[in-house]
Enzyme design. Structure first.
Site: not given
Ligand code: TXE
Length: 482
Positions: A172, A247, A281
């Protein structure tokens, strides 16, 4: 643009309810197309397809699975321009970045794990007159849930090792960026990839993502996204004893030591600060600079940031495009307001940012890169993840102080250290509480290395053998020698 559809058992189909969502081009405000607003029924159907396909894929010789990864890499490479175009429209990132990073790395993910699989040998241990054979088996059906900042890059980073290890997949992507996941499904369909091995279910996180994490037949969850969502995923998966890889977010420090020849390093430091509008990130959002060079550094850094070309992502020379959405633009602007409230001084950029592109309506989600100074390193603006083009500058007196500041957030993902002495940088880096540190570089990636963070940045590691171990179950068989 054709509607995005789910990809289940090798077929493209709408959500069982027929409900849809819209995906927007954040650089223009235009609706690109629709995607299915799937629900638990769609996840059940996708999981049934994966369960049915899993045994044959698991028993497919690994060399054949590796061949499929190589074919996927080749097919994606042929269509790199298309992938880059789709990614740029879906995210607002510059087409040059989408080609150089997103499309290129998506190919590399498949190619790397194909080669890694060829090189890999399972371990044996001989002792006490016996040979221990470590056998590696697939987990079965795995759930992959990915974010909007590097959509295909992060999806293929999970798909490649999951397939190599013989698993079937229910994936997804973020509802904000469905286009390139959809394109991957089309590529799989076109090359005749075995139906049911890779299934794609689009929709909202709390509806579809949650259903994937809850589904009893999905035995491992690999999640990349925000820390808040990671907590929900962990709480859902833990009592079901599923394997989970998380993560999550970061608030990474870029540390410029006293002896850094920063003129030569400025390009790397600016790239670490503002790549993808700071929506990576791994970006360094806190710059810690030794007091003795602070003034000189600040002047050069601000000048370099003001040189960043913010513009239409479709133009080759654009370095920074829009952020992912109007909502995210508002969130980042609220942090710029907060920075001012907390006593920060805006050295460049700031809240006021009209669309820097001729003819682009105000409905576009553009922000100029913003640099703050004068904030305490304990200010919320300097501790909380903003995930946008905003960095804060801080001076430090000693390396001890720099390490204390860098480690004083709830995150622990990455960092970079810039110095004239790499041995000193390496020793300094070992004292940072993060999963990754670059010395005199940034985002230099060897895919064999462990990738991930500590504290609120997540649980587990991805990359090389770490991905192989996550996407397989190990059985040790101890055979007593006659
Ligand atoms: O994350 P979200 P976003 C982080 C980055 C930032 C965030 C941005 O730091 O915080 O990701 O991505 C689905 N159950 N990283 O905003 O909202 C959601 O639909 C199951 C870190 O997309 O967490 C989407 O598909 N799933 C990373 C995905 O979770 C749910 C690198 C992520 O959404 C869900 C890149 C639920 N209840 C970004 N709710 C790293 N460390 O490598 C939402 N989702």
């Amino acid at each position: 643009m054709d509607p995005v559809l789910n990809f289940v058992d090798g077929s493209f189909l709408p959500a069982n309810t027929g409900l849809t969502l819209e995906t927007i081009n954040p650089a223009t405000g235009a609706v690109l197309t629709t995607l299915p607003r799937s629900d638990q029924t769609d996840v059940d159907n996708a999981t049934k397809a994966a369960m049915a396909a899993a045994p044959k894929w698991a028993s497919t010789p690994i060399d054949e699975r590796i061949h499929w990864l190589q074919r996927l890499a080749d097919a994606l490479e042929e269509e790199a321009e298309t992938v880059a175009q789709l990614e740029s429209m879906d995210t607002g990132k510059p087409i040059s970045l989408a080609l150089r990073v997103d499309a290129t790395r998506s190919v590399a993910n498949f190619r790397f794990f194909a080669e890694h699989g060829l090189r890999h040998e399972d371990a044996t241990f001989i002792s006490n007159g016996a040979t221990n054979h470590v056998h590696r088996k697939p987990v079965g059906v795995v759930g992959l849930i990915t974010p909007w900042n590097l959509p295909l890059y992060l999806l293929t980073w999970k798909v490649a090792p999951a397939l190599l290890m013989g698993n079937a997949i229910v994936a997804k992507p973020s509802e904000l960026t469905p286009l390139t996941a959809n394109h991957l499904a089309k590529v799989m369909h076109r090359i005749g990839f075995p139906p049911g091995v890779f299934n794609l279910v689009h929709g909202l996180g709390h509806e579809v993502g949650q259903a994937i994490v809850e589904h009893a037949d999905i035995r491992a969850i690999s999640f990349t996204g925000g820390t808040a969502t990671g907590k929900i995923v962990a709480a859902t998966a833990a009592p079901l004893f599923k394997k989970i890889s998380l993560e999550l977010g970061g608030k990474n420090a870029t540390i410029v030591l006293k002896d850094a020849p920063f003129d030569d390093m400025m390009e790397g430091i600016v790239r670490a600060s503002f790549t993808n509008s700071g929506q990576v990130c791994l970006c360094g959002s806190r710059l810690l600079v030794h007091a003795s060079i602070y003034e000189a550094f600040r002047e050069k850094f601000v000048a370099a940031v003001e040189g960043i070309v913010v513009g239409d992502p479709q133009i080759e020379t654009t370095v920074m495009g829009s952020v992912i959405s109007k909502e995210h633009q508002a969130k980042v602007e609220s942090y710029i307001d907060l920075g001012i409230e907390e006593g920060g001084v805006v050295l460049t950029g700031g809240k006021a940012c009209d669309a820097p592109v001729q003819g682009v309506p105000a409905s576009a989600a553009f922000l100029r890169p913003t640099v703050f100074e004068g904030l305490s390193h304990e200010a919320r603006t300097a501790r909380e993840e903003i995930f946008g083009p905003v960095v804060t500058l801080h001076a430090f007196q000693t390396e001890e102080e720099a390490i204390a500041i860098a480690n004083a957030t709830q995150y622990g993902l990455a960092g970079s250290v810039w110095t004239g002495d790499v041995e000193r940088g390496h020793a300094f880096a070992q004292r940072l509480e993060t999963g990754i540190v670059w010395v005199n570089t940034w985002l230099n990636r060897d895919l064999r290395t462990p990738f991930g963070g500590v504290k609120d940045s997540g649980v587990g590691r991805e990359g090389g053998d770490w991905s192989m171990n996550f996407f397989s179950e190990l059985t040790n068989i101890c055979v007593q020698q006659p």
